[in-house]
Design a protein around this motif. Structure first.
Motif, PDB file in Angstrom:
ATOM      1  N   GLY A  55      10.849   0.259  -4.451  1.00  0.00           N
ATOM      2  CA  GLY A  55      10.357  -1.099  -4.267  1.00  0.00           C
ATOM      3  C   GLY A  55      11.470  -2.088  -3.986  1.00  0.00           C
ATOM      4  O   GLY A  55      12.623  -1.874  -4.332  1.00  0.00           O
ATOM      5  N   ARG A  69      12.975   9.123 -10.502  1.00  0.00           N
ATOM      6  CA  ARG A  69      11.667   8.491 -10.665  1.00  0.00           C
ATOM      7  C   ARG A  69      10.773   8.908  -9.508  1.00  0.00           C
ATOM      8  O   ARG A  69      11.240   9.176  -8.403  1.00  0.00           O
ATOM      9  CB  ARG A  69      11.787   6.977 -10.760  1.00  0.00           C
ATOM     10  N   VAL A  71       8.323   8.966  -6.408  1.00  0.00           N
ATOM     11  CA  VAL A  71       8.237   8.164  -5.189  1.00  0.00           C
ATOM     12  C   VAL A  71       6.769   7.936  -4.868  1.00  0.00           C
ATOM     13  O   VAL A  71       6.013   8.892  -4.692  1.00  0.00           O
ATOM     14  CB  VAL A  71       8.944   8.866  -4.007  1.00  0.00           C
ATOM     15  N   LYS A  72       6.377   6.671  -4.812  1.00  0.00           N
ATOM     16  CA  LYS A  72       4.991   6.298  -4.523  1.00  0.00           C
ATOM     17  C   LYS A  72       4.570   6.880  -3.172  1.00  0.00           C
ATOM     18  O   LYS A  72       5.355   6.875  -2.221  1.00  0.00           O
ATOM     19  CB  LYS A  72       4.876   4.774  -4.509  1.00  0.00           C
ATOM     20  N   PHE A  73       3.371   7.350  -3.092  1.00  0.00           N
ATOM     21  CA  PHE A  73       2.760   7.965  -1.918  1.00  0.00           C
ATOM     22  C   PHE A  73       3.232   9.391  -1.678  1.00  0.00           C
ATOM     23  O   PHE A  73       2.785  10.031  -0.742  1.00  0.00           O
ATOM     24  CB  PHE A  73       2.961   7.143  -0.634  1.00  0.00           C
ATOM     25  N   GLU A  75       3.348  11.800  -4.319  1.00  0.00           N
ATOM     26  CA  GLU A  75       3.133  12.422  -5.621  1.00  0.00           C
ATOM     27  C   GLU A  75       2.672  13.866  -5.504  1.00  0.00           C
ATOM     28  O   GLU A  75       2.828  14.642  -6.430  1.00  0.00           O
ATOM     29  CB  GLU A  75       2.106  11.630  -6.445  1.00  0.00           C
ATOM     30  N   GLU A 112       1.922   0.966   3.540  1.00  0.00           N
ATOM     31  CA  GLU A 112       2.802   0.292   2.591  1.00  0.00           C
ATOM     32  C   GLU A 112       3.974   1.143   2.151  1.00  0.00           C
ATOM     33  O   GLU A 112       4.836   0.699   1.434  1.00  0.00           O
ATOM     34  CB  GLU A 112       2.029  -0.143   1.349  1.00  0.00           C
ATOM     35  N   SER A 113       4.005   2.407   2.560  1.00  0.00           N
ATOM     36  CA  SER A 113       5.066   3.304   2.114  1.00  0.00           C
ATOM     37  C   SER A 113       6.408   2.882   2.676  1.00  0.00           C
ATOM     38  O   SER A 113       6.580   2.707   3.876  1.00  0.00           O
ATOM     39  CB  SER A 113       4.767   4.739   2.569  1.00  0.00           C
ATOM     40  N   PHE A 115       9.187   4.577   1.591  1.00  0.00           N
ATOM     41  CA  PHE A 115      10.049   5.668   1.167  1.00  0.00           C
ATOM     42  C   PHE A 115      11.091   5.980   2.216  1.00  0.00           C
ATOM     43  O   PHE A 115      10.802   6.300   3.345  1.00  0.00           O
ATOM     44  CB  PHE A 115       9.206   6.902   0.884  1.00  0.00           C
TER      45      PHE A 115
END
Length: 120
Positions: A55, A69, A71-73, A75, A112-113, A115
């Protein structure tokens, strides 16, 4: 595997890395990535350009993600990782049409990714 802040080129223990790591990738920019056996991705290390997917509030010069941690999207469904000088890639499993979540098509990444994107 190299931790983010030792300054050494020798392998070191990464605190907070769970069991079940299937593969790792290290970018020349100081970011590190781990692919979990279940298909998720963890990231840690340099995050000056948001390359850890943590973020915008954690990105910036001198900023680092100190412990692995999620990573969003990313998983689940990731099958391979690669990292280079200023990029990193995650390959996802192709879903057959009957397996795709309702309202999705083709397998494009969520808009929105952020990464591992380098907008510089």
């Amino acid at each position: 595997m190299l931790s983010w802040d030792t300054g050494s080129v020798a392998p070191d223990i990464v605190e907070g890395l769970p069991p079940g790591v299937a593969a790792v990738a290290a970018g020349a920019d100081g970011a590190r990535y781990a692919l979990l056996a279940g298909g998720g991705v963890l990231a840690w290390g340099a995050n000056g350009r948001g390359q850890c997917g943590a973020g915008a509030r954690l990105a910036g010069p001198g900023r680092a993600v100190k412990a692995p941690r999620a990573v969003k999207f990313l998983e689940t469904e990731v099958v391979a990782l690669a990292a280079g000088d200023r990029h990193a890639l995650a390959v996802t499993r192709r879903l057959d049409p009957g397996e795709r979540p309702a309202g999705t098509s083709g397998g494009a990444a969520p808009p929105e990714s952020s990464f591992m994107r380098d907008d510089a």
